[in-house]
Design a protein around this motif. Structure first.
Motif, short mmCIF file in Angstrom:
data_model
loop_
_atom_site.label_atom_id
_atom_site.label_comp_id
_atom_site.label_asym_id
_atom_site.label_seq_id
_atom_site.Cartn_x
_atom_site.Cartn_y
_atom_site.Cartn_z
N UNK A 100 2.90 -29.79 -22.91
CA UNK A 100 2.61 -30.09 -21.52
C UNK A 100 1.14 -29.80 -21.17
N UNK A 101 0.58 -30.72 -20.44
CA UNK A 101 -0.69 -30.59 -19.71
C UNK A 101 -1.94 -30.42 -20.57
N UNK A 102 -2.14 -29.26 -21.18
CA UNK A 102 -3.44 -28.97 -21.77
C UNK A 102 -3.33 -28.85 -23.29
N UNK A 103 -4.19 -29.59 -23.97
CA UNK A 103 -4.20 -29.51 -25.43
C UNK A 103 -4.79 -28.17 -25.88
N UNK A 104 -4.22 -27.61 -26.92
CA UNK A 104 -4.73 -26.38 -27.51
C UNK A 104 -4.90 -26.59 -29.01
N UNK A 105 -5.49 -25.61 -29.66
CA UNK A 105 -5.74 -25.72 -31.09
C UNK A 105 -4.67 -25.06 -31.95
N UNK A 106 -3.72 -24.41 -31.32
CA UNK A 106 -2.71 -23.66 -32.07
C UNK A 106 -1.46 -24.49 -32.29
N UNK A 107 -1.07 -24.73 -33.53
CA UNK A 107 0.13 -25.53 -33.78
C UNK A 107 1.38 -24.99 -33.09
N UNK A 108 1.52 -23.69 -33.00
CA UNK A 108 2.75 -23.13 -32.41
C UNK A 108 2.86 -23.39 -30.92
N UNK A 109 1.80 -23.87 -30.29
CA UNK A 109 1.86 -24.21 -28.86
C UNK A 109 2.56 -25.53 -28.60
N UNK A 110 2.76 -26.33 -29.62
CA UNK A 110 3.28 -27.68 -29.44
C UNK A 110 4.78 -27.75 -29.68
N UNK A 111 5.46 -28.41 -28.76
CA UNK A 111 6.92 -28.46 -28.81
C UNK A 111 7.44 -29.62 -29.66
N UNK A 112 6.68 -30.69 -29.75
CA UNK A 112 7.17 -31.89 -30.43
C UNK A 112 6.17 -32.33 -31.48
N UNK A 113 6.73 -32.79 -32.62
CA UNK A 113 5.91 -33.19 -33.76
C UNK A 113 6.44 -34.49 -34.35
N UNK A 114 5.50 -35.28 -34.89
CA UNK A 114 5.89 -36.43 -35.67
C UNK A 114 6.16 -36.03 -37.12
N UNK A 115 6.51 -37.01 -37.92
CA UNK A 115 6.87 -36.74 -39.32
C UNK A 115 5.65 -36.71 -40.23
N UNK A 116 4.51 -37.18 -39.75
CA UNK A 116 3.28 -37.15 -40.52
C UNK A 116 2.99 -38.46 -41.23
N UNK A 117 1.72 -38.70 -41.47
CA UNK A 117 1.29 -39.86 -42.23
C UNK A 117 0.20 -39.40 -43.22
N UNK A 118 0.30 -39.89 -44.45
CA UNK A 118 -0.59 -39.42 -45.50
C UNK A 118 -1.93 -40.15 -45.47
N UNK A 119 -2.99 -39.38 -45.59
CA UNK A 119 -4.33 -39.93 -45.71
C UNK A 119 -4.93 -39.39 -47.00
N UNK A 120 -5.35 -40.30 -47.87
CA UNK A 120 -5.99 -39.90 -49.12
C UNK A 120 -7.35 -40.57 -49.21
N UNK A 121 -8.38 -39.74 -49.39
CA UNK A 121 -9.74 -40.24 -49.49
C UNK A 121 -10.23 -39.98 -50.91
N UNK A 122 -10.54 -41.04 -51.61
CA UNK A 122 -11.00 -40.91 -53.00
C UNK A 122 -12.52 -40.84 -53.04
N UNK A 123 -13.01 -40.12 -54.02
CA UNK A 123 -14.48 -39.95 -54.13
C UNK A 123 -15.09 -41.02 -55.01
#
Length: 123
Positions: A100-123
């Motif tokens: 709700x309302x204000x974004x923070x930097x702490x993961x534990x502050x967030x109630x809802x999460x997505x499943x994630x998407x993979x990002x791979x950067x090759x050198x």
């Protein structure tokens, strides 16, 4: 309940770009602050970028400033992360999260999460 679904990840060469999307559904609201986090193998989940419910404040972690841009389209209930000048160290699973309302930097502050998407950067 709020459901978050990320998309847009993939494999890209260093210096390339990707655009991640996070679509929200369910009990969506204009008062949700949204954040992007990432987790590399063997490392803790870390904050990448966040945007307040009204878009009046945007934060970025230092390592992505000038390269990543967070935005949201309230009408579409979708958040984006434009990632330019990608580096191998950006390789991780990227997650979007809502609170709700204000974004923070702490993961534990967030109630809802997505499943994630993979990002791979090759050198």
């Amino acid at each position: 309940q709020v459901q978050l679904v990320e998309s847009g990840g993939g494999l890209v060469q260093a210096g390339g770009s990707l655009r991640l999307s996070c679509a929200a559904s369910g009990r969506t609201s204009n008062t949700w602050a949204l954040g992007w986090f990432r987790q590399a193998p063997g490392k803790a989940r870390e904050f990448v970028a966040g945007i307040n419910w009204n878009g009046d404040r945007i934060d970025y972690t230092e390592s992505v400033k000038g390269r990543f841009t967070i935005s949201r389209d309230t009408a579409k209930n979708t958040m984006y992360l434009q990632m330019n000048s990608l580096r191998p160290e950006d390789t991780a699973v990227y997650y979007c999260a809502a609170r709700q309302f204000r974004a923070t930097m702490a993961p534990h502050d967030y109630a809802y999460w997505g499943q994630g998407t993979h990002v791979t950067v090759s050198s």
